[in-house]
Structures are given as C-alpha cells and as structure tokens.
Motif scaffolding. Structure first.
Motif, PDB file in Angstrom:
ATOM      1  N   HIS A 285     -24.355  87.165 -20.254  1.00 39.51           N
ATOM      2  CA  HIS A 285     -23.178  86.384 -20.631  1.00 39.51           C
ATOM      3  C   HIS A 285     -21.934  87.000 -20.002  1.00 39.51           C
ATOM      4  N   LYS A 286     -20.848  86.248 -20.028  1.00 39.81           N
ATOM      5  CA  LYS A 286     -19.566  86.718 -19.505  1.00 39.81           C
ATOM      6  C   LYS A 286     -18.820  87.455 -20.621  1.00 39.81           C
ATOM      7  N   THR A 287     -18.168  88.566 -20.252  1.00 41.02           N
ATOM      8  CA  THR A 287     -17.446  89.360 -21.243  1.00 41.02           C
ATOM      9  C   THR A 287     -15.944  89.326 -20.959  1.00 41.02           C
ATOM     10  N   PRO A 288     -15.142  88.749 -21.858  1.00 45.32           N
ATOM     11  CA  PRO A 288     -13.685  88.758 -21.662  1.00 45.32           C
ATOM     12  C   PRO A 288     -13.136  90.181 -21.753  1.00 45.32           C
ATOM     13  N   PRO A 289     -12.229  90.567 -20.847  1.00 45.11           N
ATOM     14  CA  PRO A 289     -11.608  91.884 -20.937  1.00 45.11           C
ATOM     15  C   PRO A 289     -10.561  91.897 -22.058  1.00 45.11           C
ATOM     16  N   PRO A 290     -10.005  93.070 -22.395  1.00 47.47           N
ATOM     17  CA  PRO A 290      -9.090  93.166 -23.542  1.00 47.47           C
ATOM     18  C   PRO A 290      -7.837  92.307 -23.434  1.00 47.47           C
ATOM     19  N   TRP A 291      -7.390  91.971 -22.214  1.00 46.89           N
ATOM     20  CA  TRP A 291      -6.150  91.193 -22.062  1.00 46.89           C
ATOM     21  C   TRP A 291      -6.419  89.688 -22.000  1.00 46.89           C
ATOM     22  N   SER A 292      -7.601  89.283 -22.357  1.00 50.40           N
ATOM     23  CA  SER A 292      -7.944  87.860 -22.337  1.00 50.40           C
ATOM     24  C   SER A 292      -8.761  87.523 -23.582  1.00 50.40           C
ATOM     25  N   ARG A 293      -8.678  86.265 -23.978  1.00 48.50           N
ATOM     26  CA  ARG A 293      -9.504  85.748 -25.067  1.00 48.50           C
ATOM     27  C   ARG A 293     -10.073  84.397 -24.650  1.00 48.50           C
ATOM     28  N   ILE A 294     -11.252  84.091 -25.171  1.00 45.62           N
ATOM     29  CA  ILE A 294     -11.913  82.810 -24.924  1.00 45.62           C
ATOM     30  C   ILE A 294     -12.182  82.129 -26.262  1.00 45.62           C
ATOM     31  N   ARG A 295     -11.872  80.845 -26.314  1.00 49.94           N
ATOM     32  CA  ARG A 295     -12.291  80.032 -27.457  1.00 49.94           C
ATOM     33  C   ARG A 295     -13.222  78.937 -26.944  1.00 49.94           C
ATOM     34  N   ILE A 296     -14.265  78.669 -27.696  1.00 47.21           N
ATOM     35  CA  ILE A 296     -15.153  77.534 -27.438  1.00 47.21           C
ATOM     36  C   ILE A 296     -14.859  76.518 -28.526  1.00 47.21           C
ATOM     37  N   ILE A 297     -14.302  75.361 -28.134  1.00 49.82           N
ATOM     38  CA  ILE A 297     -13.770  74.440 -29.136  1.00 49.82           C
ATOM     39  C   ILE A 297     -14.501  73.104 -29.142  1.00 49.82           C
ATOM     40  N   ASP A 298     -14.425  72.456 -30.283  1.00 50.85           N
ATOM     41  CA  ASP A 298     -14.870  71.073 -30.414  1.00 50.85           C
ATOM     42  C   ASP A 298     -13.878  70.193 -29.655  1.00 50.85           C
ATOM     43  N   PRO A 299     -14.350  69.351 -28.720  1.00 48.83           N
ATOM     44  CA  PRO A 299     -13.415  68.572 -27.899  1.00 48.83           C
ATOM     45  C   PRO A 299     -12.622  67.535 -28.680  1.00 48.83           C
ATOM     46  N   GLU A 300     -13.088  67.159 -29.865  1.00 52.08           N
ATOM     47  CA  GLU A 300     -12.388  66.153 -30.661  1.00 52.08           C
ATOM     48  C   GLU A 300     -11.412  66.763 -31.657  1.00 52.08           C
ATOM     49  N   THR A 301     -11.808  67.857 -32.297  1.00 51.88           N
ATOM     50  CA  THR A 301     -10.964  68.434 -33.346  1.00 51.88           C
ATOM     51  C   THR A 301     -10.165  69.646 -32.879  1.00 51.88           C
ATOM     52  N   GLY A 302     -10.606  70.302 -31.804  1.00 52.27           N
ATOM     53  CA  GLY A 302      -9.951  71.524 -31.363  1.00 52.27           C
ATOM     54  C   GLY A 302     -10.345  72.749 -32.162  1.00 52.27           C
ATOM     55  N   ALA A 303     -11.241  72.583 -33.143  1.00 50.51           N
ATOM     56  CA  ALA A 303     -11.691  73.715 -33.961  1.00 50.51           C
ATOM     57  C   ALA A 303     -12.721  74.542 -33.196  1.00 50.51           C
ATOM     58  N   ASN A 304     -12.820  75.818 -33.566  1.00 48.70           N
ATOM     59  CA  ASN A 304     -13.797  76.694 -32.926  1.00 48.70           C
ATOM     60  C   ASN A 304     -15.216  76.220 -33.212  1.00 48.70           C
ATOM     61  N   PRO A 306     -19.154  77.093 -33.743  1.00 52.69           N
ATOM     62  CA  PRO A 306     -19.935  78.268 -34.150  1.00 52.69           C
ATOM     63  C   PRO A 306     -20.693  78.846 -32.961  1.00 52.69           C
ATOM     64  N   PRO A 307     -21.013  80.147 -32.993  1.00 52.77           N
ATOM     65  CA  PRO A 307     -21.787  80.747 -31.901  1.00 52.77           C
ATOM     66  C   PRO A 307     -23.068  79.964 -31.633  1.00 52.77           C
ATOM     67  N   GLY A 308     -23.349  79.756 -30.354  1.00 51.89           N
ATOM     68  CA  GLY A 308     -24.550  79.040 -29.965  1.00 51.89           C
ATOM     69  C   GLY A 308     -24.371  77.553 -29.785  1.00 51.89           C
ATOM     70  N   GLU A 309     -23.225  77.007 -30.263  1.00 53.93           N
ATOM     71  CA  GLU A 309     -22.989  75.568 -30.149  1.00 53.93           C
ATOM     72  C   GLU A 309     -22.040  75.275 -28.991  1.00 53.93           C
ATOM     73  N   LYS A 310     -22.392  74.274 -28.208  1.00 54.28           N
ATOM     74  CA  LYS A 310     -21.650  73.935 -26.998  1.00 54.28           C
ATOM     75  C   LYS A 310     -20.279  73.360 -27.320  1.00 54.28           C
ATOM     76  N   GLY A 311     -19.308  73.705 -26.469  1.00 52.47           N
ATOM     77  CA  GLY A 311     -17.956  73.154 -26.589  1.00 52.47           C
ATOM     78  C   GLY A 311     -17.178  73.410 -25.318  1.00 52.47           C
ATOM     79  N   LEU A 312     -15.889  73.048 -25.346  1.00 50.20           N
ATOM     80  CA  LEU A 312     -15.009  73.266 -24.204  1.00 50.20           C
ATOM     81  C   LEU A 312     -14.503  74.710 -24.185  1.00 50.20           C
ATOM     82  N   VAL A 313     -14.337  75.240 -22.975  1.00 47.20           N
ATOM     83  CA  VAL A 313     -13.864  76.614 -22.801  1.00 47.20           C
ATOM     84  C   VAL A 313     -12.341  76.617 -22.676  1.00 47.20           C
TER      85      VAL A 313
END
Length: 373
Positions: A285-304, A306-313
C-alpha cells in the motif's frame, strides 16, 4: 518577515523534521488554509459557496477539497501566475486543449517534500546511489513535474556516474544494457527510475534480444504512472514479475510511486522500507508522509469510508502551498489497517468510475458554479 516567508519556513521545518504530529499538522493546515483562502480568489469563491471560512473550521478534514479538473478550467494560484518559478502542466493525453496547471512561486517546499519522502521510502539505508533514469532530462520537458522530480532525485541522491537513458522519446537500449552489465561486473547496486510504460518498452526490447540481468543485492526500482492514452496495458503484478525475471530485483524492492501535477507530495509503496525494517509484509500500500494526509470518502456524502471500502481519494498536502492544499483526485482507493496506525496507508484502485466518477463531476460543477460571473 513577510507572512508568506514565515509560513514557508514553518512548513519546510515541519517537512524536514519528519515526525508525525497530528496537532502540529492540524495547526499548519488551518494556517495554510487561511493563507490560501485570502490569496487564491477562485478557491475563496468555492469555499464561500460551502460556507467554509477561516476561523470557522476546527479540523483539517473540514478544509474544502478542490476537484482535480478545476486546475484545467481555473487559475488556482496564491501569487501572480506570471511570477511563478515553475508551472507544472498535465500531459493533456485526454484532451490536449485542456491541461491542468499548478503554479509554484518557488520550489523550496516541493524539493523538501521530494527529498524527505524519497529518503524515507526508497533510500532509508543509503545516502546516495547510481541512478539510471528512463526519462528525458528536465530541460527537455520543462513543464513536467515528473521530469523535474526525477532530475532532482539525481541532483540530491545520484552518484556522479548516474545517467539519463532517454533522449526525447527515444529509449537508448544499448546504453541501458551497457549500464546494467557494468553493475553486474562491479557489484555496485543501482537504482532504476522511470515510467511504467518506459519499462514495458525496455522489457520488450530485452526479451526480443534474449537478455536478462542479475543486478547486485541492494539494487532497486522505481516506477510510476499508468497507461492512459497507450495502446497496451500491463498489470502491476505482471510488471513486478518481469522486473524480477529481467533484472533480478525482488518484488519488495520494486516500488511504485503515486503523484500528480496538482499536488507536491509523492506516495510510495511500503514494501522496501518494511523489508529493511524486518517487518512482515502483509500488504502493498501507499504510505502518506507526515506532512500529508489522505481521506477516502463517500462520493455522495463526503464522509470517511471505513477501512477496506472503496471511495474517492482526497489529498491534504502541506507542501502544496502555492495553490490549494486540499485536492479531490479522480482516483478511487481504500484505507488499510495495520498493527501500527503510523504505518497505515491506502491502496490505489485507479481512475474513478461509477458513483466515484459522478462525485468528481458534481464537485467540479460546484466549483465552476461558484466562479461564474
């Protein structure tokens, strides 16, 4: 000291420190958002349409993310574009008439991110290495963030015998073969750097000639990009198998990195670092460095998701000071869980399709609507 210079020094110090500090990241992200809100007119209109203003936000997750395609349609810059030290542009492979642009008032933060990220994930055991680059020199592609990135890696980490093995679009097979044979003879490890498609071209040529190599232990390989606009595609798994067969480089030492013109940080596979630390590699997997964060969101609600579930980066990148720190990519992926949260990351699945693609389109419409006269 001018506000911009003071902010740059704080951001650079955090990047170079290399320590993951959630409270400090949040503080700097909100500070950078305040700066970009005031200096980036197109972004400010978008934020106002979402009622997101400095002083109202408490967490970095609340900062509105700019859809990737907006970089093609709007000027997203905190300083006058004509004063930019560099303008990185997308390839335009989908539509040559529309190319995304990221304006950099300087490249100090980009370079700081580049150096720290590469050393952390690709060279954690060495200071320098001979680098063989399957890409044109930076001056041949002055608006390419990839060409700049690879060129600076040679500047910062390459030994004097490092070499570029492409001239324009021409991969110089004879020079590649000579360099690899030399590495076998001297026993000195080498690093191969290039795009996925350049490797396919090289692998095809080596297969045609019946050539294989067993590069010295410690040799490693970096690839990036996909096959958009190309007539042929090869899976990541097949590529790694070919790397082992043709170069003798084990799969954990073959690292893919993910980057975009519209951001200033790269994301690397975890496997080489984990192998050197003696960890059990349970996933790639890809590892974000300390100066970056990644959210995987629901494309309709914008909510995070859960781990393992597909969403927008969604990217939150402190090094991307000149435009927008929060960028909604046109890629889908999912979060992974690890024993140590700091070693977690995300799996990239590729271009958004279906609900994720519709989510990107809706975000772009909202951005453009906010900027109509």
């Amino acid at each position: 000291m001018p506000e911009r210079d003071s902010l740059d020094l704080e951001l650079q110090a955090y990047i170079e420190n290399g320590i993951n500090d959630d409270a400090r990241f949040n503080e700097l992200a909100l500070q950078l958002f305040d700066y970009q809100y005031r200096r980036n007119a197109a972004y400010r209109r978008f934020c106002r349409s979402r009622r997101a203003e400095p002083g109202r936000l408490l967490r970095w997750e609340q900062i509105p993310a700019v859809p990737l395609t907006a970089f093609k349609d709007l000027t997203l810059a905190c300083e006058p574009p004509e004063d930019a030290a560099a303008v990185f542009m997308t390839s335009g492979s989908t539509d040559p008439s529309r190319r995304g642009r990221n304006y950099h008032p300087h490249l100090h933060l980009y370079d700081a991110s580049l150096r720290a990220g590469f050393a952390r994930s690709f060279l954690p055991d060495r200071r320098t290495m001979r680098m063989l680059v399957l890409n044109p020199r930076p001056h041949q592609q002055p608006n390419s963030s990839l060409a700049y990135f690879l060129g600076r890696l040679v500047d910062f980490f390459g030994t004097e015998d490092s070499a570029y093995l492409m001239d324009g679009d021409d991969l110089q097979i004879d020079k590649v073969v000579a360099a690899l044979r030399e590495a076998e003879t001297t026993g000195e490890p080498v690093a191969l750097l290039g795009t996925s498609f350049a490797y396919v071209h090289l692998l095809d040529a080596l297969e045609q000639e019946g050539l294989t190599f067993h590069l010295p232990a410690g040799s490693r390989l970096l690839d990036t990009g996909g096959f958009k606009g190309r007539s042929r595609e090869v899976s990541a798994e097949d590529l790694r198998a070919s790397f082992m067969q043709s170069f003798g480089i084990p799969a954990p030492w073959c690292i893919n990195y993910y980057g975009m013109t519209e951001i200033s940080t790269q994301y690397y596979d975890n496997t080489l670092r984990d192998a050197l630390l003696g960890r059990d590699i349970r996933s790639r997997h890809k590892t974000p460095p300390p100066w970056s964060r990644i959210r995987i969101i629901d494309p309709e609600t914008g909510a995070n998701r859960p781990p393992g579930e597909k969403g927008l980066v969604v990217h939150y990148d402190l090094a991307n000071r000149g435009s927008c720190l929060a960028v909604l990519a046109e890629d889908s992926g999912y979060d992974v869980l690890t024993d140590n949260p700091e070693d977690g990351g995300f799996v990239l699945l590729g271009r958004a399709e279906g609900a994720e693609a519709r989510g990107c389109s809706i975000a772009l419409d909202e951005m453009l609507q906010a900027n109509r006269p």
